[in-house]
Enzyme design. Structure first.
Site, short mmCIF file in Angstrom:
data_model
loop_
_atom_site.label_atom_id
_atom_site.label_comp_id
_atom_site.label_asym_id
_atom_site.label_seq_id
_atom_site.Cartn_x
_atom_site.Cartn_y
_atom_site.Cartn_z
N SER A 109 29.93 24.16 41.64
CA SER A 109 29.21 25.01 40.68
C SER A 109 29.88 25.02 39.30
O SER A 109 29.25 25.41 38.32
CB SER A 109 29.11 26.44 41.22
OG SER A 109 30.38 26.93 41.60
N ASP A 169 32.81 37.95 39.30
CA ASP A 169 32.97 36.51 39.13
C ASP A 169 34.03 36.24 38.07
O ASP A 169 33.77 36.34 36.86
CB ASP A 169 31.64 35.88 38.73
CG ASP A 169 31.71 34.36 38.69
OD1 ASP A 169 32.81 33.80 38.84
OD2 ASP A 169 30.64 33.72 38.51
N HIS A 209 33.67 31.35 37.48
CA HIS A 209 32.79 30.63 36.57
C HIS A 209 32.97 31.17 35.15
O HIS A 209 33.75 32.08 34.92
CB HIS A 209 31.34 30.77 37.04
CG HIS A 209 31.13 30.23 38.42
ND1 HIS A 209 31.12 31.03 39.55
CD2 HIS A 209 30.93 28.96 38.86
CE1 HIS A 209 30.94 30.28 40.63
NE2 HIS A 209 30.81 29.02 40.23
#
Length: 401
Positions: free
Chosen positions: A110, A335, A338
């Site tokens: 990702s 998160d 990311h």
């Protein structure tokens, strides 16, 4: 004797060109090193960010921190300034022209998606009136600019090696790459793998690890990671023509899950962080273990060069760049892995663009200090020495033979 002189002369010329090639690769590596060492500078001009999230209608929710309610925007205005060079300004239209008729593929997890989305947004901003198409089919996504005949592809393969469902369960095969079939004939390949190697418990995607004829429930993750990279390196050596394709390996993208990593002992995460790490003394004193393995494997490869995008150190400084609670999960998720877009991956792509420029023969390290000037002088001196030594050797041969 004349024939002997010709044979020896030809061999000297071949050696001369090999030395020039080796010198060019060495000079390129030094410039790359210069690009990855620097600091983040706040820039409140119109130069940054390179685009706004509103400019990018296909930006996925999990990276669109502004739309998800992030209240601050300081993180949008930091630019990367190498200590000894000026990073070339990103020119999206120029990149599209250089890639005309070619395909660029990101292969990984990702974080590859994060970088791929960043580049598509940067290019769309550069040519906002150019038509584009976006197609997703299974684990392969394709973004195309028909006017330039350029395709940017994303192939999701988090380990680079195979994860196969068998009767006994999911098996991670450290010595097998079936997906390599779709990587062939790609002009520019950017590979990435790291984060999924550390997952345990429910997040661990395999039931068994297969290494050669041996099968294990689990094994040392760094050992498994290195074995998989060795398999990838062998695939590149056997399947990529260095005269036709360019290969990049993305460095490890760090997370910021524990504030003690940047000298804050309150045991926080990246939530509410609004500025980069100010004091580099809080950077790790040793190279990231994943980066050590990447460089070790690259040094064993016969395919030269695979370009290592060493984004680890510069990204370690950006504790402020993650979605935290402003990602896909909203307040239900955290998160710190990311990156918000616009954000840090835009700089990764600026560095990628700089490497593309360098590959085409353009000087990209515009000196801001004597370091780069000294390197340029040494390189010119080495080229000159190789050239004149070869000319003198050939002259002697013609005289005596």
């Amino acid at each position: 004797m004349g024939r002997l002189g010709i044979v020896v002369g030809v061999k000297i010329i071949i050696i001369y060109f090999h030395l020039l090639q080796r010198e060019a690769i060495a000079a390129e590596a030094i410039v790359n090193e210069l690009l990855f060492h620097g600091r983040w500078v706040y820039d409140d001009s119109n130069n940054y960010p390179l685009y706004n999230s509103s400019d990018c209608p296909f930006l996925q929710d999990e990276f669109n921190c502004i739309a998800n309610g992030r209240p601050d925007n300081f993180y949008l205005h930091y630019s990367w300034q190498p200590f000894s060079c000026n990073l070339p300004r990103f020119d999206g239209e120029d990149l599209l022209k250089r890639l005309k008729g070619k395909r660029m593929m990101f292969v990984g997890d990702s974080l590859s998606l994060n970088q791929w989305q960043s580049l598509t947004c940067m290019l769309h901003k550069a040519v906002p009136h150019a038509k584009y198409s976006l197609n997703r089919q299974g684990s392969l996504s394709t973004f195309t600019f028909p006017e330039y005949n350029v395709s940017l592809l994303l192939s999701r393969n988090v380990f680079l090696v195979d994860l196969i469902s068998e009767e006994k369960g999911k098996v991670l095969k450290l010595n097998s790459i079936r997906d390599g079939v779709i990587w062939k004939e790609i002009d520019v390949l950017i590979f990435d793998t790291w984060h999924w190697w550390l997952h345990t418990g429910r997040k661990q995607p395999w039931d068994y690890i297969e290494d050669g004829k041996n099968t294990y429930r689990d094994m040392d993750r760094l050992v498994a990671y290195e074995k998989a990279l060795e398999t990838w390196a062998t695939w590149v050596n056997l399947n990529v023509d260095p005269t036709k394709a360019v290969v990049f390996l993305q460095g490890v993208s760090p997370d910021h899950l524990n504030s003690s990593d940047w000298g804050d002992w309150s045991n926080k995460t990246c939530e509410s962080e609004t500025q980069p790490v100010a004091d580099t003394k809080y950077l790790p004193t040793t190279t990231h273990p994943g980066e050590v393995i990447l460089e070790k494997v690259l040094n064993t490869m016969s395919f030269k060069p695979v370009y290592l995008l060493k984004v680890t150190e510069l990204s370690q400084l950006r504790k402020d760049g993650h979605p935290s609670v402003y990602g896909y999960g909203g307040r239900q998720g955290m998160d710190c892995t990311h990156w918000c877009l616009p954000g840090v991956p835009d700089t990764w792509n600026q560095l990628l663009y700089a490497n593309v420029l360098q590959k085409s023969g353009m000087q990209i390290c515009f000196s801001t200090s004597s370091t780069a000037n000294n390197i340029n002088l040494i390189t010119i001196f080495n080229f000159t020495c190789i050239y004149f030594c070869s000319v003198i050797s050939l002259s002697i041969l013609f005289i005596y033979f």
